[in-house]
Design an enzyme around this catalytic site. Structure first.
Site, PDB file in Angstrom:
ATOM      1  N   LEU A   1      10.072 -20.987  -5.341  1.00 53.31           N
ATOM      2  CA  LEU A   1       9.282 -19.874  -4.710  1.00 53.31           C
ATOM      3  C   LEU A   1       7.977 -19.979  -5.174  1.00 53.31           C
ATOM      4  O   LEU A   1       7.987 -20.034  -6.471  1.00 53.31           O
ATOM      5  CB  LEU A   1       9.901 -18.326  -4.934  1.00 53.31           C
TER       6      LEU A   1
ATOM      7  N   ASN B   1       1.006   3.730  -2.947  1.00 49.71           N
ATOM      8  CA  ASN B   1       1.625   4.230  -4.129  1.00 49.71           C
ATOM      9  C   ASN B   1       1.271   5.283  -4.392  1.00 49.71           C
ATOM     10  O   ASN B   1       1.912   6.255  -4.828  1.00 49.71           O
ATOM     11  CB  ASN B   1       1.297   2.995  -5.306  1.00 49.71           C
ATOM     12  N   GLY B   2       0.015   5.537  -4.144  1.00 45.66           N
ATOM     13  CA  GLY B   2      -0.612   6.957  -4.448  1.00 45.66           C
ATOM     14  C   GLY B   2       0.037   8.009  -3.777  1.00 45.66           C
ATOM     15  O   GLY B   2       0.211   9.135  -4.208  1.00 45.66           O
ATOM     16  N   ARG B   3       0.117   7.756  -2.527  1.00 47.65           N
ATOM     17  CA  ARG B   3       0.564   8.700  -1.786  1.00 47.65           C
ATOM     18  C   ARG B   3       2.211   9.057  -1.926  1.00 47.65           C
ATOM     19  O   ARG B   3       2.539  10.193  -1.944  1.00 47.65           O
ATOM     20  CB  ARG B   3       0.403   8.368  -0.167  1.00 47.65           C
TER      21      ARG B   3
ATOM     22  N   ASP C   1       0.739  -1.440   0.094  1.00 45.45           N
ATOM     23  CA  ASP C   1       0.064  -0.159   0.086  1.00 45.45           C
ATOM     24  C   ASP C   1       0.787   1.073   0.060  1.00 45.45           C
ATOM     25  O   ASP C   1       2.148   1.148   0.684  1.00 45.45           O
ATOM     26  CB  ASP C   1      -0.887  -0.248   1.113  1.00 45.45           C
TER      27      ASP C   1
ATOM     28  N   GLU D   1       1.965 -13.368  12.180  1.00 44.46           N
ATOM     29  CA  GLU D   1       2.407 -12.048  12.824  1.00 44.46           C
ATOM     30  C   GLU D   1       2.420 -11.056  11.995  1.00 44.46           C
ATOM     31  O   GLU D   1       2.806 -10.991  10.759  1.00 44.46           O
ATOM     32  CB  GLU D   1       4.222 -12.407  13.178  1.00 44.46           C
TER      33      GLU D   1
ATOM     34  N   ARG E   1     -12.204   2.281  -8.090  1.00 46.12           N
ATOM     35  CA  ARG E   1     -11.376   3.285  -8.344  1.00 46.12           C
ATOM     36  C   ARG E   1     -11.802   3.867  -9.730  1.00 46.12           C
ATOM     37  O   ARG E   1     -12.443   3.076 -10.631  1.00 46.12           O
ATOM     38  CB  ARG E   1     -10.051   2.969  -8.261  1.00 46.12           C
TER      39      ARG E   1
ATOM     40  N   LEU F   1      -7.111  -4.697   7.667  1.00 47.42           N
ATOM     41  CA  LEU F   1      -6.722  -5.823   6.755  1.00 47.42           C
ATOM     42  C   LEU F   1      -7.289  -5.670   5.334  1.00 47.42           C
ATOM     43  O   LEU F   1      -6.778  -6.391   4.338  1.00 47.42           O
ATOM     44  CB  LEU F   1      -7.220  -7.035   7.469  1.00 47.42           C
ATOM     45  N   SER F   2      -8.124  -4.883   4.948  1.00 52.35           N
ATOM     46  CA  SER F   2      -8.682  -4.556   3.841  1.00 52.35           C
ATOM     47  C   SER F   2      -8.978  -5.777   3.197  1.00 52.35           C
ATOM     48  O   SER F   2      -8.700  -5.871   2.020  1.00 52.35           O
ATOM     49  CB  SER F   2      -7.733  -3.665   3.001  1.00 52.35           C
TER      50      SER F   2
ATOM     51  N   HIS G   1       2.513   3.659  -8.763  1.00 50.13           N
ATOM     52  CA  HIS G   1       2.241   2.259  -9.254  1.00 50.13           C
ATOM     53  C   HIS G   1       3.344   1.521  -9.818  1.00 50.13           C
ATOM     54  O   HIS G   1       3.959   0.586  -9.612  1.00 50.13           O
ATOM     55  CB  HIS G   1       0.896   2.098 -10.036  1.00 50.13           C
TER      56      HIS G   1
HETATM   57  C1  IPE Z   1      -5.570  -2.544  -0.352  1.00 48.60           C
HETATM   58  O1  IPE Z   1      -4.967  -1.231  -0.241  1.00 48.60           O
HETATM   59  C2  IPE Z   1      -5.439  -3.432  -1.363  1.00 48.60           C
HETATM   60  C3  IPE Z   1      -4.081  -3.700  -2.150  1.00 48.60           C
HETATM   61  C4  IPE Z   1      -2.828  -3.034  -1.583  1.00 48.60           C
HETATM   62  C5  IPE Z   1      -3.938  -4.137  -3.593  1.00 48.60           C
HETATM   63  P1  IPE Z   1      -6.066  -0.235  -0.510  1.00 48.60           P
HETATM   64  O2  IPE Z   1      -5.537   0.927  -0.678  1.00 48.60           O
HETATM   65  O3  IPE Z   1      -7.067  -0.507  -1.403  1.00 48.60           O
HETATM   66  O4  IPE Z   1      -7.002  -0.333   1.033  1.00 48.60           O
HETATM   67  P2  IPE Z   1      -7.901   0.651   1.776  1.00 48.60           P
HETATM   68  O5  IPE Z   1      -8.769   1.267   0.781  1.00 48.60           O
HETATM   69  O6  IPE Z   1      -6.808   1.559   2.197  1.00 48.60           O
HETATM   70  O7  IPE Z   1      -8.357  -0.266   2.949  1.00 48.60           O
HETATM   71  C1  IPE Z   2      -1.520   0.522  -3.331  1.00 47.00           C
HETATM   72  O1  IPE Z   2      -1.286   1.829  -3.245  1.00 47.00           O
HETATM   73  C2  IPE Z   2      -1.828  -0.245  -4.855  1.00 47.00           C
HETATM   74  C3  IPE Z   2      -3.328  -0.696  -5.104  1.00 47.00           C
HETATM   75  C4  IPE Z   2      -4.182  -0.608  -3.895  1.00 47.00           C
HETATM   76  C5  IPE Z   2      -3.557  -1.297  -6.415  1.00 47.00           C
HETATM   77  P1  IPE Z   2      -2.780   2.710  -3.414  1.00 47.00           P
HETATM   78  O2  IPE Z   2      -3.027   3.083  -4.595  1.00 47.00           O
HETATM   79  O3  IPE Z   2      -3.829   2.258  -2.543  1.00 47.00           O
HETATM   80  O4  IPE Z   2      -1.860   3.959  -2.618  1.00 47.00           O
HETATM   81  P2  IPE Z   2      -2.562   4.912  -1.426  1.00 47.00           P
HETATM   82  O5  IPE Z   2      -3.176   4.099  -0.523  1.00 47.00           O
HETATM   83  O6  IPE Z   2      -3.683   5.767  -2.307  1.00 47.00           O
HETATM   84  O7  IPE Z   2      -1.200   5.703  -1.212  1.00 47.00           O
HETATM   85 MG    MG Z   3      -4.016   2.358  -0.496  1.00 46.09          MG
END
Ligand code: IPE
Ligand code: IPE
Ligand code: MG
Length: 250
Positions: free
Chosen positions: A127, A18-20, A16, A203, A67, A191-192, A33
């Site tokens: 793996l 990538n966007g930030r 998680d 753990e 999205r 946990l999403s 991404h």
């Molecule tokens: C969880 O991340 C899904 C993936 C990393 C693929 P999200 O960014 O979608 O989760 P939320 O929305 O913050 O819970």
């Molecule tokens: C995780 O990064 C990648 C996917 C969920 C596909 P995000 O795209 O959720 O990045 P943030 O959480 O917005 O920073």
């Molecule tokens: Mg995210």
């Protein structure tokens, strides 16, 4: 130093942030991404070097279909590029590629490419790389319940004999050990909808590091931290961990 004999057999990662990462640099999200894909390569390589047997990466959740269409298209494009560029290397490194999730939700061209890659690498044992795509833990349980119910209605499964192993055998991860270690990057404490059944005793390692910045050094740190944990599985504290001295020990 990482102790080989206490290596987690299965590591799962919620990749998680990538966007930030992109927003911090005033870049479009797709740059985050794209950089994140490079980290996938690094972590797969690290698992091969260290001897981790199973790596499960949350790449696209069932909920991520909500999205914007543009971002979904970017993510599918990157997935296709990843398959095209990396599968030969995975094959050469004896990595078995597997997908967990509803593969049929993906664009048909990607489904075909994934099926080919899965077939090509199916005998490898160094793996097992599980890519979680259109994956949701609740959806996985729904699918498992449906397939068990079908067996019951055909008369080949007795309801009284359904136990935890029956359920585990009908999950997408059938035959695999549960994750020993679950890593989540970018700091969210949730946990999403990831591997709800399988992580009951994993753990947890949550780091504020954003996924595009999560390198091999921190991955090894996470394993070291895992090796310092006392996994009790509900039992009392193990004798290996020093407990308080008895009152007359002075
Ligand atoms: C969880 O991340 C899904 C993936 C990393 C693929 P999200 O960014 O979608 O989760 P939320 O929305 O913050 O819970
Ligand atoms: C995780 O990064 C990648 C996917 C969920 C596909 P995000 O795209 O959720 O990045 P943030 O959480 O917005 O920073
Ligand atoms: Mg995210």
């Amino acid at each position: 130093m990482i102790e080989q004999e206490h290596l987690p057999r299965h590591i799962a990662i919620i990749m998680d942030g990538n966007g930030r990462w992109a927003a911090k640099r005033a870049l479009p999200r797709v740059f985050g991404h794209r950089t994140g894909v490079q980290r996938v390569r690094d972590i797969v390589e690290a698992c091969c070097d260290l001897g981790v047997e199973f790596l499960t990466l949350y790449a696209f959740s069932a909920e991520n279909w909500q999205r914007p269409a543009m971002e979904i298209a970017d993510l599918m494009g990157l997935l296709e590029e990843f398959i095209r560029r990396e599968v030969d290397e995975l094959h050469a490194n004896r990595v078995r590629l597997n997908v967990i999730g509803r593969l049929s939700d993906l664009p048909s061209r990607i489904q075909e490419q994934l099926r080919d890659a899965i077939t090509l690498t199916r005998h490898h044992t160094r793996l097992c790389l599980n890519l979680a795509l259109s994956y949701g833990g609740r959806q996985e349980l729904v699918d498992a319940v449906r397939s068990i119910a079908r067996l019951v209605s055909q008369g080949s499964q007795s309801p009284e004999l359904i136990d935890e192993n029956t359920i585990a055998r009908h999950l997408y991860t059938a035959g695999q050990p549960d994750p020993d270690l679950l890593i989540r990057t970018s700091g969210e404490l949730r946990l999403s909808n990831f591997l709800l059944w399988q992580i009951s005793y994993s753990e947890l390692y949550v780091t504020p590091t954003l996924w595009p910045d999560f390198g091999r050094a921190e991955f090894e740190q996470a394993i070291l931290e895992y090796q310092r944990r006392d996994r009790r599985f509900g039992r009392s504290q193990s004798p290996a961990v020093p407990s308080a001295p008895p009152p007359d020990a002075s």
